[in-house]
Design an enzyme around this catalytic site. Sequence first.
Site, PDB file in Angstrom:
ATOM      1  N   ARG A  16      -3.135   8.200 -10.006  1.00  0.00           N
ATOM      2  CA  ARG A  16      -2.928   7.400  -8.784  1.00  0.00           C
ATOM      3  C   ARG A  16      -2.426   8.293  -7.639  1.00  0.00           C
ATOM      4  NH1 ARG A  16       0.789   6.526  -5.005  1.00  0.00           N
ATOM      5  NH2 ARG A  16       2.398   6.675  -6.592  1.00  0.00           N
ATOM      6  N   ASP A  17      -1.177   8.687  -7.657  1.00  0.00           N
ATOM      7  CA  ASP A  17      -0.642   9.524  -6.565  1.00  0.00           C
ATOM      8  C   ASP A  17      -1.444  10.822  -6.485  1.00  0.00           C
ATOM      9  OD1 ASP A  17       1.065  10.863  -4.715  1.00  0.00           O
ATOM     10  OD2 ASP A  17       2.817   9.845  -5.501  1.00  0.00           O
ATOM     11  N   CYS A 239       0.861  11.272  -0.210  1.00  0.00           N
ATOM     12  CA  CYS A 239       0.470  10.008   0.398  1.00  0.00           C
ATOM     13  C   CYS A 239      -0.325  10.306   1.660  1.00  0.00           C
ATOM     14  CB  CYS A 239       1.725   9.198   0.722  1.00  0.00           C
ATOM     15  SG  CYS A 239       1.348   7.704   1.625  1.00  0.00           S
ATOM     16  N   ASN A 248       3.138  15.815  -6.216  1.00  0.00           N
ATOM     17  CA  ASN A 248       4.343  15.539  -7.014  1.00  0.00           C
ATOM     18  C   ASN A 248       4.694  16.778  -7.825  1.00  0.00           C
ATOM     19  OD1 ASN A 248       2.702  12.812  -6.881  1.00  0.00           O
ATOM     20  ND2 ASN A 248       4.830  12.290  -7.185  1.00  0.00           N
TER      21      ASN A 248
HETATM   22  P1  HMG Z   1      -4.609  -4.097   7.075  1.00  0.00           P
HETATM   23  O1  HMG Z   1      -5.818  -3.511   7.736  1.00  0.00           O
HETATM   24  O2  HMG Z   1      -3.440  -4.470   7.928  1.00  0.00           O
HETATM   25  O3  HMG Z   1      -5.002  -5.310   6.131  1.00  0.00           O
HETATM   26  O4  HMG Z   1      -4.137  -3.067   5.962  1.00  0.00           O
HETATM   27  P2  HMG Z   1      -5.417  -6.776   6.420  1.00  0.00           P
HETATM   28  O5  HMG Z   1      -4.492  -7.672   5.675  1.00  0.00           O
HETATM   29  O6  HMG Z   1      -5.631  -7.015   7.902  1.00  0.00           O
HETATM   30  O7  HMG Z   1      -6.858  -6.822   5.716  1.00  0.00           O
HETATM   31  C1  HMG Z   1      -7.931  -6.010   6.155  1.00  0.00           C
HETATM   32  C2  HMG Z   1      -9.002  -5.961   5.069  1.00  0.00           C
HETATM   33  O8  HMG Z   1      -8.494  -5.295   3.893  1.00  0.00           O
HETATM   34  C3  HMG Z   1      -9.433  -7.341   4.597  1.00  0.00           C
HETATM   35  O9  HMG Z   1     -10.788  -7.235   4.191  1.00  0.00           O
HETATM   36  C4  HMG Z   1      -8.597  -7.568   3.367  1.00  0.00           C
HETATM   37  O10 HMG Z   1      -9.181  -8.480   2.444  1.00  0.00           O
HETATM   38  C5  HMG Z   1      -8.561  -6.170   2.753  1.00  0.00           C
HETATM   39  P3  HMG Z   1     -12.003  -7.645   5.180  1.00  0.00           P
HETATM   40  O11 HMG Z   1     -11.739  -9.081   5.496  1.00  0.00           O
HETATM   41  O12 HMG Z   1     -11.867  -6.752   6.389  1.00  0.00           O
HETATM   42  O13 HMG Z   1     -13.205  -7.359   4.352  1.00  0.00           O
HETATM   43  N1  HMG Z   1      -7.389  -5.941   1.919  1.00  0.00           N
HETATM   44  C6  HMG Z   1      -7.437  -5.394   0.681  1.00  0.00           C
HETATM   45  N2  HMG Z   1      -8.447  -4.938  -0.050  1.00  0.00           N
HETATM   46  C7  HMG Z   1      -8.130  -4.435  -1.281  1.00  0.00           C
HETATM   47  N3  HMG Z   1      -6.868  -4.369  -1.761  1.00  0.00           N
HETATM   48  C8  HMG Z   1      -5.849  -4.817  -1.034  1.00  0.00           C
HETATM   49  C9  HMG Z   1      -6.116  -5.349   0.242  1.00  0.00           C
HETATM   50  N4  HMG Z   1      -5.311  -5.858   1.204  1.00  0.00           N
HETATM   51  C10 HMG Z   1      -6.109  -6.220   2.219  1.00  0.00           C
HETATM   52  N5  HMG Z   1      -4.596  -4.746  -1.518  1.00  0.00           N
HETATM   53  C11 HMG Z   1      -3.162  -2.681   3.796  1.00  0.00           C
HETATM   54  C12 HMG Z   1      -3.016  -3.363   5.142  1.00  0.00           C
HETATM   55  C13 HMG Z   1      -1.865  -2.853   3.063  1.00  0.00           C
HETATM   56  C14 HMG Z   1      -4.307  -3.349   3.046  1.00  0.00           C
HETATM   57  C15 HMG Z   1      -3.495  -1.175   4.031  1.00  0.00           C
HETATM   58  O14 HMG Z   1      -2.541  -0.662   4.904  1.00  0.00           O
HETATM   59  C16 HMG Z   1      -3.476  -0.381   2.759  1.00  0.00           C
HETATM   60  O15 HMG Z   1      -4.337  -0.531   1.911  1.00  0.00           O
HETATM   61  N6  HMG Z   1      -2.460   0.489   2.593  1.00  0.00           N
HETATM   62  C17 HMG Z   1      -2.298   1.251   1.357  1.00  0.00           C
HETATM   63  C18 HMG Z   1      -1.727   2.584   1.663  1.00  0.00           C
HETATM   64  C19 HMG Z   1      -1.578   3.381   0.376  1.00  0.00           C
HETATM   65  O16 HMG Z   1      -2.264   3.163  -0.604  1.00  0.00           O
HETATM   66  N7  HMG Z   1      -0.672   4.368   0.398  1.00  0.00           N
HETATM   67  C20 HMG Z   1      -0.440   5.220  -0.729  1.00  0.00           C
HETATM   68  C21 HMG Z   1       0.344   4.560  -1.824  1.00  0.00           C
HETATM   69  S1  HMG Z   1       2.087   4.534  -1.522  1.00  0.00           S
HETATM   70  C22 HMG Z   1       2.612   6.110  -1.996  1.00  0.00           C
HETATM   71  O17 HMG Z   1       1.811   6.967  -2.245  1.00  0.00           O
HETATM   72  C23 HMG Z   1       4.074   6.362  -2.107  1.00  0.00           C
HETATM   73  C24 HMG Z   1       4.548   6.473  -3.567  1.00  0.00           C
HETATM   74  O18 HMG Z   1       3.874   7.499  -4.258  1.00  0.00           O
HETATM   75  C25 HMG Z   1       6.057   6.804  -3.579  1.00  0.00           C
HETATM   76  C26 HMG Z   1       6.374   7.960  -2.635  1.00  0.00           C
HETATM   77  O19 HMG Z   1       6.020   9.108  -2.941  1.00  0.00           O
HETATM   78  O20 HMG Z   1       6.958   7.651  -1.602  1.00  0.00           O
HETATM   79  C27 HMG Z   1       4.362   5.164  -4.320  1.00  0.00           C
HETATM   80 MG    MG Z   2       4.370   9.630  -4.180  1.00  0.00          MG
END
Ligand code: HMG
Ligand code: MG
Length: 298
Positions: A16-17, A239, A248
Amino acid sequence: MFSLPNKVTIIEVGPRDGLQNEKSEVPTEVKLAFIEKLQLAGVEEMELTSFVSPKWVPQMKDAQEIVANAKKVGRQFVLTPNEKGVELAIQANASSFAVFVGVSNSFNKKNINKTTQESMDELQPIVGKLLEQGIFVRACISTAFHCPYEGAIDSKKTIELCRKFVSWGVNELSVADTIGMANPKESYYLFDALLKEFPNTLITAHFHDTRKMGLANILAALQAGVNRFDTSTGGLGGCPFAPGATGNVATEDVVNMLEQMNIETNIDLDLLIEAVDTIEPFVSRPIETGMYKLSKSK
Ligand code: HMG
Ligand code: MG
């Protein structure tokens, strides 16, 4: 004098990450082969994938296939930040969930397009329902130490966010140094405070290794009493919305350090290196972790 645990649980976050920020497209079957090699090496807890917008993070667009086809071994997490992701993950029969929120508002906006409070408001009823059904929930706390947009984070804000999740009853807090800026002293103090305040919640440390302080931070967290670490095989990761962060801390280097200290991980280092061999040809940068280089120079 400090005491160290006899056993540590590694939560492998490579699939994942490790892969979410990859420039090249890693085929689904290669991800599945990587997951299988990690399982063969003895990994018992793993983040398999994330249910996020494929427009934002195209690398995770095969989440359904990954969950459907990965062998069911130990505890397997899928990450998701919102209701839509939980719905999709439930349809895919995901078994354990990880939700993620940033302490820093600016980071949360860039990562999830919501303020921290908006994310918490959306997540509270969803997490409540998962927990009611007996589903394991971990809360990933991003930017627990530093934010790429706001700078140093006051540990009181991190603890406050953790307190909210604990009041909902989550099973685990995974507390993250998202951009790899924490130092061992900060790590010791934050994890010491978290372990003292939340003795009934699993506390996990998640370090990125930007400044090569990952192992030192792990040692500091061990000294504070942490016995769960998120690590990524091959040191992959980062990220997409946290500029400047590297991967990581590498699972193989952590397992090696712990083995040398007679701390059990149940992970076979040689088999772990085979997992690195499986993914290495498909990632866009060479894998240069200490144990991997050593294994190649034999
Ligand atoms: P948005 O554009 O504001 O979403 O993004 P929305 O609610 O307006 O929806 C837009 C479209 O996305 C819609 O589809 C939704 O259905 C779809 P459309 O009508 O246009 O066809 N949608 C989704 N599709 C699949 N899965 C979903 C989902 N939600 C909405 N869950 C959103 C908001 C949260 C979706 C976007 O910002 C996003 O996907 N962000 C994810 C970012 C991410 O993955 N970051 C990395 C993980 S976190 C990390 O790495 C940190 C960690 O490792 C710890 C650390 O190190 O800090 C955990
Ligand atoms: Mg991370």
